[in-house]
Scaffold this active site. Sequence first.
Site, PDB file in Angstrom:
ATOM      1  N   TYR A 154     -41.775  91.998  58.634  1.00  9.68           N
ATOM      2  CA  TYR A 154     -40.860  91.394  59.382  1.00  9.68           C
ATOM      3  C   TYR A 154     -39.455  91.305  58.970  1.00  9.68           C
ATOM      4  O   TYR A 154     -38.408  91.631  59.580  1.00  9.68           O
ATOM      5  CB  TYR A 154     -41.261  89.808  59.474  1.00  9.68           C
ATOM      6  CG  TYR A 154     -42.377  89.737  60.591  1.00  9.68           C
ATOM      7  CD1 TYR A 154     -42.523  89.718  61.790  1.00  9.68           C
ATOM      8  CD2 TYR A 154     -43.675  89.542  59.723  1.00  9.68           C
ATOM      9  CE1 TYR A 154     -43.563  89.743  62.585  1.00  9.68           C
ATOM     10  CE2 TYR A 154     -44.849  89.282  60.641  1.00  9.68           C
ATOM     11  CZ  TYR A 154     -44.608  89.391  61.946  1.00  9.68           C
ATOM     12  OH  TYR A 154     -45.979  89.389  62.751  1.00  9.68           O
ATOM     13  N   GLU A 193     -54.267 104.548  64.641  1.00 11.36           N
ATOM     14  CA  GLU A 193     -53.172 105.603  64.215  1.00 11.36           C
ATOM     15  C   GLU A 193     -53.128 106.257  62.911  1.00 11.36           C
ATOM     16  O   GLU A 193     -52.636 107.208  62.758  1.00 11.36           O
ATOM     17  CB  GLU A 193     -51.796 104.656  64.422  1.00 11.36           C
ATOM     18  CG  GLU A 193     -51.407 104.313  65.896  1.00 11.36           C
ATOM     19  CD  GLU A 193     -50.244 103.307  65.873  1.00 11.36           C
ATOM     20  OE1 GLU A 193     -49.505 102.979  64.962  1.00 11.36           O
ATOM     21  OE2 GLU A 193     -49.889 102.888  66.827  1.00 11.36           O
ATOM     22  N   CYS A 223     -45.385  96.254  68.412  1.00 14.82           N
ATOM     23  CA  CYS A 223     -45.369  94.821  67.414  1.00 14.82           C
ATOM     24  C   CYS A 223     -46.583  95.015  66.533  1.00 14.82           C
ATOM     25  O   CYS A 223     -46.662  94.267  65.452  1.00 14.82           O
ATOM     26  CB  CYS A 223     -45.319  93.703  68.318  1.00 14.82           C
ATOM     27  SG  CYS A 223     -46.547  93.695  69.565  1.00 14.82           S
ATOM     28  N   HIS A 224     -47.673  95.734  66.761  1.00 13.13           N
ATOM     29  CA  HIS A 224     -49.013  95.687  65.893  1.00 13.13           C
ATOM     30  C   HIS A 224     -48.490  96.432  64.599  1.00 13.13           C
ATOM     31  O   HIS A 224     -49.217  96.126  63.518  1.00 13.13           O
ATOM     32  CB  HIS A 224     -50.051  96.652  66.627  1.00 13.13           C
ATOM     33  CG  HIS A 224     -49.790  97.991  66.830  1.00 13.13           C
ATOM     34  ND1 HIS A 224     -49.241  98.489  68.070  1.00 13.13           N
ATOM     35  CD2 HIS A 224     -50.255  98.952  66.306  1.00 13.13           C
ATOM     36  CE1 HIS A 224     -49.157  99.825  68.054  1.00 13.13           C
ATOM     37  NE2 HIS A 224     -49.681 100.136  66.992  1.00 13.13           N
ATOM     38  N   ASN A 259     -43.226  89.836  72.409  1.00 14.75           N
ATOM     39  CA  ASN A 259     -43.087  91.065  72.932  1.00 14.75           C
ATOM     40  C   ASN A 259     -44.076  91.355  74.054  1.00 14.75           C
ATOM     41  O   ASN A 259     -45.323  91.023  74.102  1.00 14.75           O
ATOM     42  CB  ASN A 259     -43.511  92.159  71.918  1.00 14.75           C
ATOM     43  CG  ASN A 259     -43.601  93.687  72.299  1.00 14.75           C
ATOM     44  OD1 ASN A 259     -43.060  93.833  73.327  1.00 14.75           O
ATOM     45  ND2 ASN A 259     -44.187  94.414  71.542  1.00 14.75           N
TER      46      ASN A 259
END
Length: 168
Positions: free
Chosen positions: A99, A157, A130-131, A122
Site C-alpha cells: 500500500y 499469476e 487490487c489482489h 475497487n
Amino acid sequence: MSDAIWFDEMPSPVGPLRLVADEHGLRQIWFENERHPKRAAPHWVRVPKAVQFAREQLEEYFAGTRQVFELPLHPVGTAFQLTVWQALADIPYGSTQSYGEVARRIGEPQAVRAVGAANGRNPLPIVLPCHRVIGADGRLTGFGGGLPVKQYLLAMERRVAQGDLFGG
C-alpha cells in the site's frame, strides 16, 4: 446518453463473477461471496451479449493467456479513488506492491490508509488488480473476494509468469 446498465454472470475458477457494464464500459465485477455484498438495482437488465467483451478477456486471464486487459472501463468513484485504481492497473502481472508503494507512486506517500480504503472499494477487481497489493511486511491483507481468492490469483499469476501453467 443512455443510463442503461447491463449485467451477466460467468463461471470462473474463483467462483461465479457478476459483470456489470454500461455504454461506456465495464463498471463492476462482483464475487459470489463479497465481503460487502451488493444487490443489482431494479433497472439493471441481464444482457449476456453486453458484457461478452469482458467475459472473453477474463476467460483468457484465467486460462493463463492474458496478462494485460484491454477493456473499456467505467468505474465510478472519487478523483482520489480513480487515481488509486489507475495505479493498480500499472502493477505488473505476477508481482505485488505494498500500500505504501502505491501511495508513493501516486505522489501521496502519507496516504497509505486512504490508498487501502480506495483499494478496498475497487469496483473492478482482477481487471484493476487490487489482489496485487499486500501489506508492508509482505502479508496478504483484506480482499473483497476473500483471502483464499487473493491467494489463488497471486499463485496463478506467479505460475503463469514463471511459465508453469500446470503447477500447483
